[in-house]
Scaffold this motif. Structure first.
Motif, PDB file in Angstrom:
ATOM      1  N   ARG A  16      13.243   3.137   7.748  1.00 10.01           N
ATOM      2  CA  ARG A  16      12.892   3.279   5.972  1.00 10.01           C
ATOM      3  C   ARG A  16      12.643   2.638   5.555  1.00 10.01           C
ATOM      4  O   ARG A  16      11.245   3.376   5.110  1.00 10.01           O
ATOM      5  N   TRP A  17      12.841   1.559   5.672  1.00 15.84           N
ATOM      6  CA  TRP A  17      11.462   0.549   4.073  1.00 15.84           C
ATOM      7  C   TRP A  17      10.306   0.043   4.627  1.00 15.84           C
ATOM      8  O   TRP A  17      10.050  -0.053   4.402  1.00 15.84           O
ATOM      9  N   LEU A  18      10.374   0.556   5.828  1.00 18.20           N
ATOM     10  CA  LEU A  18       9.369   0.011   6.590  1.00 18.20           C
ATOM     11  C   LEU A  18       7.733   1.201   6.087  1.00 18.20           C
ATOM     12  O   LEU A  18       6.883   1.073   6.168  1.00 18.20           O
ATOM     13  N   ALA A  19       9.102   2.681   6.482  1.00 15.40           N
ATOM     14  CA  ALA A  19       8.351   3.412   5.872  1.00 15.40           C
ATOM     15  C   ALA A  19       6.910   3.643   4.490  1.00 15.40           C
ATOM     16  O   ALA A  19       6.586   4.032   4.083  1.00 15.40           O
ATOM     17  N   ARG A  20       8.132   2.746   3.483  1.00 11.11           N
ATOM     18  CA  ARG A  20       7.646   2.438   2.322  1.00 11.11           C
ATOM     19  C   ARG A  20       6.705   1.694   1.657  1.00 11.11           C
ATOM     20  O   ARG A  20       6.946   1.222   0.672  1.00 11.11           O
ATOM     21  N   ALA A  21       6.613   0.609   2.619  1.00 12.76           N
ATOM     22  CA  ALA A  21       6.289  -0.830   2.154  1.00 12.76           C
ATOM     23  C   ALA A  21       5.075  -0.333   2.478  1.00 12.76           C
ATOM     24  O   ALA A  21       4.132  -0.526   2.319  1.00 12.76           O
ATOM     25  N   ALA A  22       4.919  -1.533   1.224  1.00 15.23           N
ATOM     26  CA  ALA A  22       3.441  -2.011   0.245  1.00 15.23           C
ATOM     27  C   ALA A  22       2.650  -3.020   1.242  1.00 15.23           C
ATOM     28  O   ALA A  22       3.352  -3.723   1.705  1.00 15.23           O
ATOM     29  N   GLY A  23       1.236  -2.508   1.640  1.00 15.54           N
ATOM     30  CA  GLY A  23       0.764  -3.881   2.154  1.00 15.54           C
ATOM     31  C   GLY A  23       0.801  -4.305   3.673  1.00 15.54           C
ATOM     32  O   GLY A  23      -0.344  -5.548   4.080  1.00 15.54           O
ATOM     33  N   ILE A  24       1.251  -3.463   4.435  1.00 16.01           N
ATOM     34  CA  ILE A  24       0.979  -3.580   5.890  1.00 16.01           C
ATOM     35  C   ILE A  24      -0.332  -3.351   6.354  1.00 16.01           C
ATOM     36  O   ILE A  24      -1.166  -2.904   6.177  1.00 16.01           O
ATOM     37  N   GLY A  25      -0.909  -4.464   6.874  1.00 18.33           N
ATOM     38  CA  GLY A  25      -2.277  -4.453   7.674  1.00 18.33           C
ATOM     39  C   GLY A  25      -2.918  -5.245   6.730  1.00 18.33           C
ATOM     40  O   GLY A  25      -4.554  -5.554   7.366  1.00 18.33           O
ATOM     41  N   SER A  26      -2.489  -6.107   5.612  1.00 12.99           N
ATOM     42  CA  SER A  26      -3.347  -6.485   4.126  1.00 12.99           C
ATOM     43  C   SER A  26      -3.535  -8.103   4.887  1.00 12.99           C
ATOM     44  O   SER A  26      -1.944  -8.471   5.376  1.00 12.99           O
ATOM     45  N   GLU A  27      -4.519  -8.204   4.198  1.00  6.78           N
ATOM     46  CA  GLU A  27      -4.136 -10.066   3.992  1.00  6.78           C
ATOM     47  C   GLU A  27      -3.251 -10.598   3.280  1.00  6.78           C
ATOM     48  O   GLU A  27      -2.731  -9.849   2.132  1.00  6.78           O
ATOM     49  N   VAL A  28      -2.650 -11.689   3.613  1.00  8.40           N
ATOM     50  CA  VAL A  28      -1.296 -11.980   2.765  1.00  8.40           C
ATOM     51  C   VAL A  28      -1.466 -12.969   2.514  1.00  8.40           C
ATOM     52  O   VAL A  28      -1.644 -13.791   3.401  1.00  8.40           O
ATOM     53  N   ALA A  29      -1.299 -13.974   1.188  1.00 10.48           N
ATOM     54  CA  ALA A  29      -0.534 -15.685   0.634  1.00 10.48           C
ATOM     55  C   ALA A  29       0.829 -15.312   0.337  1.00 10.48           C
ATOM     56  O   ALA A  29       1.372 -14.010  -0.318  1.00 10.48           O
ATOM     57  N   VAL A  30       1.445 -16.288   1.287  1.00 14.61           N
ATOM     58  CA  VAL A  30       3.276 -16.189   0.806  1.00 14.61           C
ATOM     59  C   VAL A  30       3.093 -17.718   0.541  1.00 14.61           C
ATOM     60  O   VAL A  30       2.895 -18.373   1.569  1.00 14.61           O
ATOM     61  N   ARG A  31       3.624 -17.998  -1.102  1.00 16.93           N
ATOM     62  CA  ARG A  31       4.341 -19.276  -1.207  1.00 16.93           C
ATOM     63  C   ARG A  31       5.076 -19.753  -0.813  1.00 16.93           C
ATOM     64  O   ARG A  31       6.112 -18.744  -1.002  1.00 16.93           O
ATOM     65  N   VAL A  32       5.724 -20.703   0.118  1.00 17.42           N
ATOM     66  CA  VAL A  32       6.651 -21.119   0.962  1.00 17.42           C
ATOM     67  C   VAL A  32       6.912 -22.610   0.495  1.00 17.42           C
ATOM     68  O   VAL A  32       6.485 -23.685   1.219  1.00 17.42           O
TER      69      VAL A  32
END
Length: 279
Positions: free
Chosen positions: A217-233
């Motif tokens: 259900r969460w994935l059905a409403r997820a923002a940005g799937i398939g988009s470029e992303v940067a994650v600060r870890v």
């Protein structure tokens, strides 16, 4: 109208403690746990003066916004309890669907418009791990905190802050509010719907046994799937394409070499401009 619980929440034994103004609803909930509260307690306010966000960031809420914290007490595994943030995100999205079914604005991470009955419908998207976006801007945030109790039980506090009337303009990311977006909804109405939506989503979650359905259900409403992303870890920026969240709700990206990277915690930035700002 004052704050109130939905009939279903009351039937299931939840209680409510409401404030006009509070330092932090999460702090109050944790204090109640340490004082022996059995849990199933919602702490709510229309103004929060010293709230906290992720990584200790300030999260104050102006008057008319919603600050709500749910205290749950039990023999939880911390890893399982951490997935309650996804339950909270879904519950808030469902509540917004219920109380803001049609307003006059475009929404969605991609800026697409969705029309129902001649008006564009309020559709929020869920940004991993703990934000809700509307029209690409932050509308709400979620913070989970916990404390170990003397009898080996764990107290979990699910904190939810929503920009209902006002949004901050001194933050390094776009923010918005329901009022700015044209939605006619106050904090009390939204909380009533939230307390009801929590019952359904927590039932599905079922102590973690239904996490697969929550993930779906969460994935059905997820923002940005398939988009470029940067994650600060931990000071390092990882770049790639956002593919999914895995069965443990970790963020999964595919880097330029085609390797899949699973991330348990980090700050997510979408798009080329946001990626650059992650530096």
């Amino acid at each position: 109208m004052g704050f109130s619980l939905s009939p279903l929440a009351q039937q299931n034994g939840f209680r409510l403690e409401a404030f006009e103004t509070v330092g932090s609803t999460n702090a109050v909930a944790l204090e109640r746990a340490q004082a022996g509260d059995a849990g199933k307690l919602w702490v709510v306010s229309k103004q929060q003066e010293s709230g906290r966000g992720r990584r200790g960031r300030a999260w104050a809420t102006s008057h008319g916004n919603l600050a709500a914290s749910l205290l749950l007490v039990g023999h939880f595994e911390l890893k399982t309890a951490a997935t309650l943030g996804f339950v909270a995100g879904l519950s808030l999205a469902d509540a917004l669907d219920a109380v803001c079914p049609a307003t006059g604005f475009k929404v969605g991470f991609d800026g697409a418009e969705k029309y129902e009955g001649g008006k564009s419908a309020l559709r929020v998207e869920l940004k991993w791990p703990n934000d809700l976006l509307a029209d690409g801007a932050k509308l709400a945030g979620i913070l989970l905190e916990s404390t170990q109790l003397p009898d080996n039980r764990l107290a979990i506090v699910v904190g939810i802050g929503v920009n209902v009337a006002v949004y901050p303009d001194d933050v390094p990311y776009p923010a918005t509010s329901l009022m700015k977006l044209g939605a006619e909804c106050d904090a009390e109405t939204l909380f009533l719907a939230l307390s009801d939506a929590w019952e359904e989503n927590s039932r599905i979650w079922g102590g973690g046994r239904g996490l697969a359905e929550i993930r779906k259900r969460w994935l059905a409403r997820a923002a940005g799937i398939g988009s470029e992303v940067a994650v600060r870890v931990d000071g390092t920026v990882l770049r790639g394409i956002f593919e999914t969240i895995d069965e443990d709700c970790r963020f999964v990206i595919r880097d330029n070499e085609g390797e899949r990277i699973r991330i348990a915690a980090g700050d997510v930035h979408f798009g080329a401009v946001a990626s650059a700002s992650a530096e």
